[in-house]
Scaffold this motif. Structure first.
Motif, PDB file in Angstrom:
ATOM      1  N   THR A 115       0.841  -1.195   0.000  1.00 52.61           N
ATOM      2  CA  THR A 115       0.000   0.000   0.000  1.00 52.61           C
ATOM      3  C   THR A 115       0.876   1.244   0.000  1.00 52.61           C
ATOM      4  OG1 THR A 115      -1.716  -1.174   1.207  1.00 52.61           O
ATOM      5  CG2 THR A 115      -1.830   1.221   1.245  1.00 52.61           C
ATOM      6  N   LEU A 116       0.543   2.175  -0.901  1.00 49.87           N
ATOM      7  CA  LEU A 116       1.231   3.476  -0.967  1.00 49.87           C
ATOM      8  C   LEU A 116       0.256   4.568  -0.550  1.00 49.87           C
ATOM      9  CD1 LEU A 116       2.845   3.337  -4.521  1.00 49.87           C
ATOM     10  CD2 LEU A 116       3.990   2.952  -2.353  1.00 49.87           C
ATOM     11  N   GLU A 117       0.741   5.486   0.234  1.00 49.43           N
ATOM     12  CA  GLU A 117      -0.062   6.660   0.569  1.00 49.43           C
ATOM     13  C   GLU A 117       0.702   7.870   0.078  1.00 49.43           C
ATOM     14  OE1 GLU A 117      -1.215   6.702   4.678  1.00 49.43           O
ATOM     15  OE2 GLU A 117      -1.963   4.639   4.571  1.00 49.43           O
ATOM     16  N   LEU A 118       0.141   8.505  -0.968  1.00 52.08           N
ATOM     17  CA  LEU A 118       0.781   9.667  -1.589  1.00 52.08           C
ATOM     18  C   LEU A 118      -0.293  10.701  -1.930  1.00 52.08           C
ATOM     19  CD1 LEU A 118       3.048   7.788  -4.150  1.00 52.08           C
ATOM     20  CD2 LEU A 118       3.838   8.929  -2.082  1.00 52.08           C
ATOM     21  N   PHE A 119       0.041  11.948  -1.804  1.00 52.53           N
ATOM     22  CA  PHE A 119      -0.829  13.051  -2.216  1.00 52.53           C
ATOM     23  C   PHE A 119      -2.245  12.896  -1.641  1.00 52.53           C
ATOM     24  CE2 PHE A 119       2.289  12.262  -5.636  1.00 52.53           C
ATOM     25  CZ  PHE A 119       3.019  13.441  -5.532  1.00 52.53           C
ATOM     26  N   ASP A 120      -2.330  12.475  -0.384  1.00 46.23           N
ATOM     27  CA  ASP A 120      -3.593  12.267   0.321  1.00 46.23           C
ATOM     28  C   ASP A 120      -4.469  11.193  -0.323  1.00 46.23           C
ATOM     29  OD1 ASP A 120      -3.070  14.115   2.337  1.00 46.23           O
ATOM     30  OD2 ASP A 120      -3.753  15.781   1.056  1.00 46.23           O
ATOM     31  N   GLY A 121      -3.878  10.344  -1.126  1.00 47.74           N
ATOM     32  CA  GLY A 121      -4.607   9.218  -1.719  1.00 47.74           C
ATOM     33  C   GLY A 121      -3.907   7.915  -1.349  1.00 47.74           C
ATOM     34  N   ARG A 158       7.579  -3.972  -9.193  1.00 46.55           N
ATOM     35  CA  ARG A 158       6.772  -3.247  -8.213  1.00 46.55           C
ATOM     36  C   ARG A 158       7.027  -1.756  -8.346  1.00 46.55           C
ATOM     37  NH1 ARG A 158       7.769  -5.004  -2.261  1.00 46.55           N
ATOM     38  NH2 ARG A 158       9.811  -4.289  -2.850  1.00 46.55           N
ATOM     39  N   GLU A 159       8.282  -1.397  -8.584  1.00 50.15           N
ATOM     40  CA  GLU A 159       8.634   0.031  -8.701  1.00 50.15           C
ATOM     41  C   GLU A 159       7.931   0.685  -9.887  1.00 50.15           C
ATOM     42  OE1 GLU A 159      11.392  -2.130  -6.246  1.00 50.15           O
ATOM     43  OE2 GLU A 159      10.802  -2.505  -8.318  1.00 50.15           O
ATOM     44  N   GLU A 160       7.819  -0.041 -10.990  1.00 49.34           N
ATOM     45  CA  GLU A 160       7.139   0.510 -12.160  1.00 49.34           C
ATOM     46  C   GLU A 160       5.655   0.723 -11.864  1.00 49.34           C
ATOM     47  OE1 GLU A 160       6.511  -0.472 -16.928  1.00 49.34           O
ATOM     48  OE2 GLU A 160       7.338  -2.026 -15.620  1.00 49.34           O
ATOM     49  N   ALA A 161       5.024  -0.258 -11.218  1.00 50.64           N
ATOM     50  CA  ALA A 161       3.622  -0.104 -10.843  1.00 50.64           C
ATOM     51  C   ALA A 161       3.451   1.064  -9.869  1.00 50.64           C
ATOM     52  CB  ALA A 161       3.099  -1.404 -10.222  1.00 50.64           C
ATOM     53  N   ALA A 162       4.392   1.215  -8.932  1.00 45.28           N
ATOM     54  CA  ALA A 162       4.333   2.328  -7.973  1.00 45.28           C
ATOM     55  C   ALA A 162       4.445   3.668  -8.689  1.00 45.28           C
ATOM     56  CB  ALA A 162       5.441   2.183  -6.933  1.00 45.28           C
ATOM     57  N   ALA A 163       5.274   3.740  -9.710  1.00 40.01           N
ATOM     58  CA  ALA A 163       5.436   4.996 -10.455  1.00 40.01           C
ATOM     59  C   ALA A 163       4.125   5.383 -11.140  1.00 40.01           C
ATOM     60  CB  ALA A 163       6.559   4.859 -11.467  1.00 40.01           C
ATOM     61  N   TYR A 164       3.460   4.412 -11.769  1.00 39.23           N
ATOM     62  CA  TYR A 164       2.186   4.715 -12.436  1.00 39.23           C
ATOM     63  C   TYR A 164       1.110   5.090 -11.422  1.00 39.23           C
ATOM     64  CZ  TYR A 164       3.799   3.142 -17.016  1.00 39.23           C
ATOM     65  OH  TYR A 164       4.460   3.032 -18.206  1.00 39.23           O
ATOM     66  N   ALA A 165       1.044   4.344 -10.322  1.00 36.95           N
ATOM     67  CA  ALA A 165       0.049   4.660  -9.294  1.00 36.95           C
ATOM     68  C   ALA A 165       0.315   6.037  -8.700  1.00 36.95           C
ATOM     69  CB  ALA A 165       0.075   3.585  -8.198  1.00 36.95           C
ATOM     70  N   GLY A 166       1.584   6.340  -8.449  1.00 38.96           N
ATOM     71  CA  GLY A 166       1.944   7.657  -7.913  1.00 38.96           C
ATOM     72  C   GLY A 166       1.583   8.781  -8.846  1.00 38.96           C
ATOM     73  N   ALA A 167       1.788   8.561 -10.152  1.00 36.22           N
ATOM     74  CA  ALA A 167       1.420   9.580 -11.134  1.00 36.22           C
ATOM     75  C   ALA A 167      -0.098   9.803 -11.139  1.00 36.22           C
ATOM     76  CB  ALA A 167       1.904   9.160 -12.525  1.00 36.22           C
ATOM     77  N   TYR A 168      -0.858   8.728 -11.013  1.00 31.88           N
ATOM     78  CA  TYR A 168      -2.305   8.848 -10.961  1.00 31.88           C
ATOM     79  C   TYR A 168      -2.712   9.633  -9.719  1.00 31.88           C
ATOM     80  CZ  TYR A 168      -7.245   7.833 -10.684  1.00 31.88           C
ATOM     81  OH  TYR A 168      -8.610   7.964 -10.609  1.00 31.88           O
ATOM     82  N   LEU A 169      -2.163   9.274  -8.558  1.00 31.72           N
ATOM     83  CA  LEU A 169      -2.517   9.955  -7.324  1.00 31.72           C
ATOM     84  C   LEU A 169      -2.166  11.441  -7.383  1.00 31.72           C
ATOM     85  CD1 LEU A 169      -1.471   7.238  -4.709  1.00 31.72           C
ATOM     86  CD2 LEU A 169      -3.814   7.880  -5.407  1.00 31.72           C
ATOM     87  N   ARG A 170      -1.050  11.749  -7.996  1.00 32.68           N
ATOM     88  CA  ARG A 170      -0.639  13.163  -8.128  1.00 32.68           C
ATOM     89  C   ARG A 170      -1.591  13.918  -9.052  1.00 32.68           C
ATOM     90  NH1 ARG A 170       4.801  15.815 -10.478  1.00 32.68           N
ATOM     91  NH2 ARG A 170       4.416  17.864  -9.619  1.00 32.68           N
ATOM     92  N   ALA A 171      -1.974  13.264 -10.154  1.00 34.97           N
ATOM     93  CA  ALA A 171      -2.849  13.932 -11.115  1.00 34.97           C
ATOM     94  C   ALA A 171      -4.221  14.252 -10.528  1.00 34.97           C
ATOM     95  CB  ALA A 171      -3.005  13.054 -12.358  1.00 34.97           C
ATOM     96  N   PHE A 172      -4.658  13.463  -9.552  1.00 30.38           N
ATOM     97  CA  PHE A 172      -5.975  13.677  -8.970  1.00 30.38           C
ATOM     98  C   PHE A 172      -5.902  14.100  -7.496  1.00 30.38           C
ATOM     99  CE2 PHE A 172      -6.633  11.013 -12.649  1.00 30.38           C
ATOM    100  CZ  PHE A 172      -7.701  11.633 -13.268  1.00 30.38           C
ATOM    101  N   ALA A 173      -4.813  14.737  -7.144  1.00 29.10           N
ATOM    102  CA  ALA A 173      -4.658  15.250  -5.790  1.00 29.10           C
ATOM    103  C   ALA A 173      -5.510  16.514  -5.635  1.00 29.10           C
ATOM    104  CB  ALA A 173      -3.196  15.562  -5.505  1.00 29.10           C
ATOM    105  N   ARG A 174      -5.889  16.790  -4.404  1.00 30.34           N
ATOM    106  CA  ARG A 174      -6.608  18.034  -4.156  1.00 30.34           C
ATOM    107  C   ARG A 174      -5.651  19.200  -4.326  1.00 30.34           C
ATOM    108  NH1 ARG A 174      -9.091  16.436   1.372  1.00 30.34           N
ATOM    109  NH2 ARG A 174      -9.434  14.333   0.742  1.00 30.34           N
ATOM    110  N   PRO A 175      -6.139  20.269  -4.878  1.00 29.04           N
ATOM    111  CA  PRO A 175      -5.254  21.446  -5.056  1.00 29.04           C
ATOM    112  C   PRO A 175      -4.850  22.091  -3.763  1.00 29.04           C
ATOM    113  CG  PRO A 175      -7.445  21.846  -6.038  1.00 29.04           C
ATOM    114  CD  PRO A 175      -7.447  20.472  -5.432  1.00 29.04           C
TER     115      PRO A 175
END
Length: 175
Positions: A115-121, A158-175
């Motif tokens: 589980t990753l917790e990034l950008f409040d997601g 796992r690192e590649e999947a984390a990079a994509y998930a992190g990019a998604y979380l960043r793109a939909f982070a609250r401003p």
């Protein structure tokens, strides 16, 4: 199970059956090598005739090895262990594993999800036990949920999947 012992009578019967089965093959091998008809297999230089018989035994040996591999794989698919295969063949467990490396299916285990917790997601990374590929599912801070696109190339680490998930979380982070 131990290596079966056979009686002298069984050994004699087996040898006779194998020779009966071998003769047509040896005749065909000899005929192809000399161009002579199969009925004249035993004509000619005795060493050449004996070599033709030896070549036919090599063909039989190769086929026996293939059939033994099939039998080992069948036994493994029904749950036999390498220890049992080795005992049946009269070799060690390690010897059986070396002889038939794919006979016993390896248990497919995948690591626990990460589980990753990034950008409040939050995103969960999982590995497919069969393919070894990684995938992700995410819940972004704005409440949107995301997964890889259906046509996306599989993540090989796992690192590649984390990079994509992190990019998604960043793109939909609250401003």
């Amino acid at each position: 199970m131990s290596t079966p012992e056979i009686t002298p009578d069984e050994q004699s019967a087996l040898a006779a059956a194998l020779l009966d089965a071998l003769n047509p093959l040896a005749a065909a091998v000899r005929s192809r090598a000399t161009g002579q008809p199969e009925r004249r297999m035993w004509d000619g230089d005795p060493a050449e005739v004996a070599l033709s018989v030896l070549a036919a035994w090599k063909v039989v040996d190769t086929e026996v090895k293939r059939l033994a591999e099939t039998a080992a794989g069948t036994a493994g698919s029904y749950g036999a262990s390498y220890e049992q295969l080795g005992a049946a063949w009269g070799i060690t467990r390690q010897g059986a594993r070396k002889k038939w490396p794919d006979a016993v299916p390896r248990p497919s285990t995948a690591p626990d999800p990460v589980t990753l917790e990034l950008f409040d997601g939050e995103a969960e990374l999982t590995q497919d036990a069969a393919t070894g590929h990684w995938t992700w599912t995410a819940r972004a801070a704005d409440g949107s949920r995301g997964t890889p696109a259906p046509d996306a190339a599989p993540c090989t680490s796992r690192e590649e999947a984390a990079a994509y998930a992190g990019a998604y979380l960043r793109a939909f982070a609250r401003p």
